[in-house]
Design a protein around this motif. Structure first.
Motif, PDB file in Angstrom:
ATOM      1  N   GLN A 106      75.311   3.427 -69.038  1.00 21.48           N
ATOM      2  CA  GLN A 106      74.895   2.704 -67.835  1.00 21.48           C
ATOM      3  C   GLN A 106      75.046   1.195 -68.017  1.00 21.48           C
ATOM      4  O   GLN A 106      75.498   0.495 -67.096  1.00 21.48           O
ATOM      5  CB  GLN A 106      73.443   3.061 -67.481  1.00 21.48           C
ATOM      6  CG  GLN A 106      73.278   4.465 -66.937  1.00 21.48           C
ATOM      7  CD  GLN A 106      71.823   4.855 -66.767  1.00 21.48           C
ATOM      8  OE1 GLN A 106      70.933   4.320 -67.446  1.00 21.48           O
ATOM      9  NE2 GLN A 106      71.554   5.792 -65.872  1.00 21.48           N
ATOM     10  N   LYS A 162      73.185   7.860 -72.565  1.00 21.26           N
ATOM     11  CA  LYS A 162      73.193   7.638 -71.124  1.00 21.26           C
ATOM     12  C   LYS A 162      72.912   6.181 -70.796  1.00 21.26           C
ATOM     13  O   LYS A 162      73.586   5.582 -69.954  1.00 21.26           O
ATOM     14  CB  LYS A 162      72.162   8.538 -70.448  1.00 21.26           C
ATOM     15  CG  LYS A 162      72.087   8.367 -68.934  1.00 21.26           C
ATOM     16  CD  LYS A 162      71.045   9.283 -68.327  1.00 21.26           C
ATOM     17  CE  LYS A 162      70.932   9.074 -66.815  1.00 21.26           C
ATOM     18  NZ  LYS A 162      69.913   9.964 -66.208  1.00 21.26           N
ATOM     19  N   ARG A 163      71.930   5.588 -71.461  1.00 26.47           N
ATOM     20  CA  ARG A 163      71.585   4.185 -71.186  1.00 26.47           C
ATOM     21  C   ARG A 163      72.692   3.243 -71.657  1.00 26.47           C
ATOM     22  O   ARG A 163      72.983   2.237 -70.998  1.00 26.47           O
ATOM     23  CB  ARG A 163      70.252   3.829 -71.849  1.00 26.47           C
ATOM     24  CG  ARG A 163      69.066   4.543 -71.216  1.00 26.47           C
ATOM     25  CD  ARG A 163      67.755   3.845 -71.535  1.00 26.47           C
ATOM     26  NE  ARG A 163      66.636   4.471 -70.851  1.00 26.47           N
ATOM     27  CZ  ARG A 163      66.288   4.228 -69.581  1.00 26.47           C
ATOM     28  NH1 ARG A 163      67.003   3.368 -68.869  1.00 26.47           N
ATOM     29  NH2 ARG A 163      65.267   4.830 -69.032  1.00 26.47           N
TER      30      ARG A 163
END
Length: 230
Positions: free
Chosen positions: A175, A171-172
């Motif tokens: 992002q 997820k990071r």
């Protein structure tokens, strides 16, 4: 006649029963998703001829129904909490954990009601938690509302996990990779509410987000239960 009503073939020449078939099918699905499950592949897993399985299961849909019911056995609480909120909360969390163990479950939740003994027992537990607190229609709508929240969140969480594996990006990582694009889009001023959410919102882990949302749904159910019938 459902698969649960149909008797198994008597005296098979080698050890084989529905429980063995279900266990093999779940193992295949855990390894490769529902697309990895077929009667032929299950038969191969059990070193049996594919035609022999048709004495126990007529279609792949029946197999899926049996698999879902088996996992509902993992969802069913050992004891029914006395408080209705806690009873629904326990079932919800156990369902989420079962879906994380068996990601394919997310693809089958929310369809036709499961008519197997475990699925019926889970439904009974949810309805029984609210029994006597309101008329039956209100109770059913309350259970449906909690289930709709649960299914939606589980499917989103599983979809994110699958996306991470497919792209190799956490997820990071995603992002960071999409950050420049988002920065440019937010700088246009067209998305003020989204800009506030991105800059000021708190990012929480999936379990925390699930718990918060579930409590909000239960609060809404509690409010409805406290109202006199129309």
């Amino acid at each position: 006649m459902t698969v649960w009503d149909r008797p198994e073939p008597p005296n098979p020449p080698v050890p084989l029963d529905r429980e063995l078939i279900i266990t093999a099918a779940i193992a295949l699905a855990d390894e490769g998703g529902l697309e990895a499950v077929s009667l032929r592949k299950v038969a191969a897993r059990l070193n049996a001829g594919p035609m022999r399985l048709y004495g126990y299961i007529s279609t792949k849909q029946e197999l899926f129904d049996l698999m879902v019911d088996e996992v509902h056995g993992e969802i069913l609480p050992e004891e029914q909490p006395g408080d209705w909120r806690e009873a629904l909360r326990v079932v919800a969390h156990r369902t989420r954990r079962a879906a994380l163990r068996h990601e394919w479950l997310a693809d089958l939740l929310g369809g036709r009601p499961t008519l197997g003994p475990n699925g019926l027992a889970v439904t009974e537990a949810k309805l029984a938690a609210l029994d006597g607190l309101a008329d039956i229609d209100t109770v059913m709508r309350a259970v449906e509302t909690v289930s709709a929240y649960l299914i939606g969140v589980i499917r989103r969480e599983i979809a994110n996990l699958r996306a991470e594996r497919a792209t190799g990006l956490s997820k990071r990582d995603w992002q960071r990779a999409s950050g420049p694009h988002m920065t440019r889009m937010l700088a246009t001023g067209r998305f003020p509410a989204l800009t506030k959410a991105v800059h000021d919102g708190t990012d929480v882990d999936p379990e925390r987000s699930f718990t918060i949302g579930l409590d909000w749904v239960l609060d809404a159910v509690a409010l409805k239960l406290s109202q006199p019938p129309a």
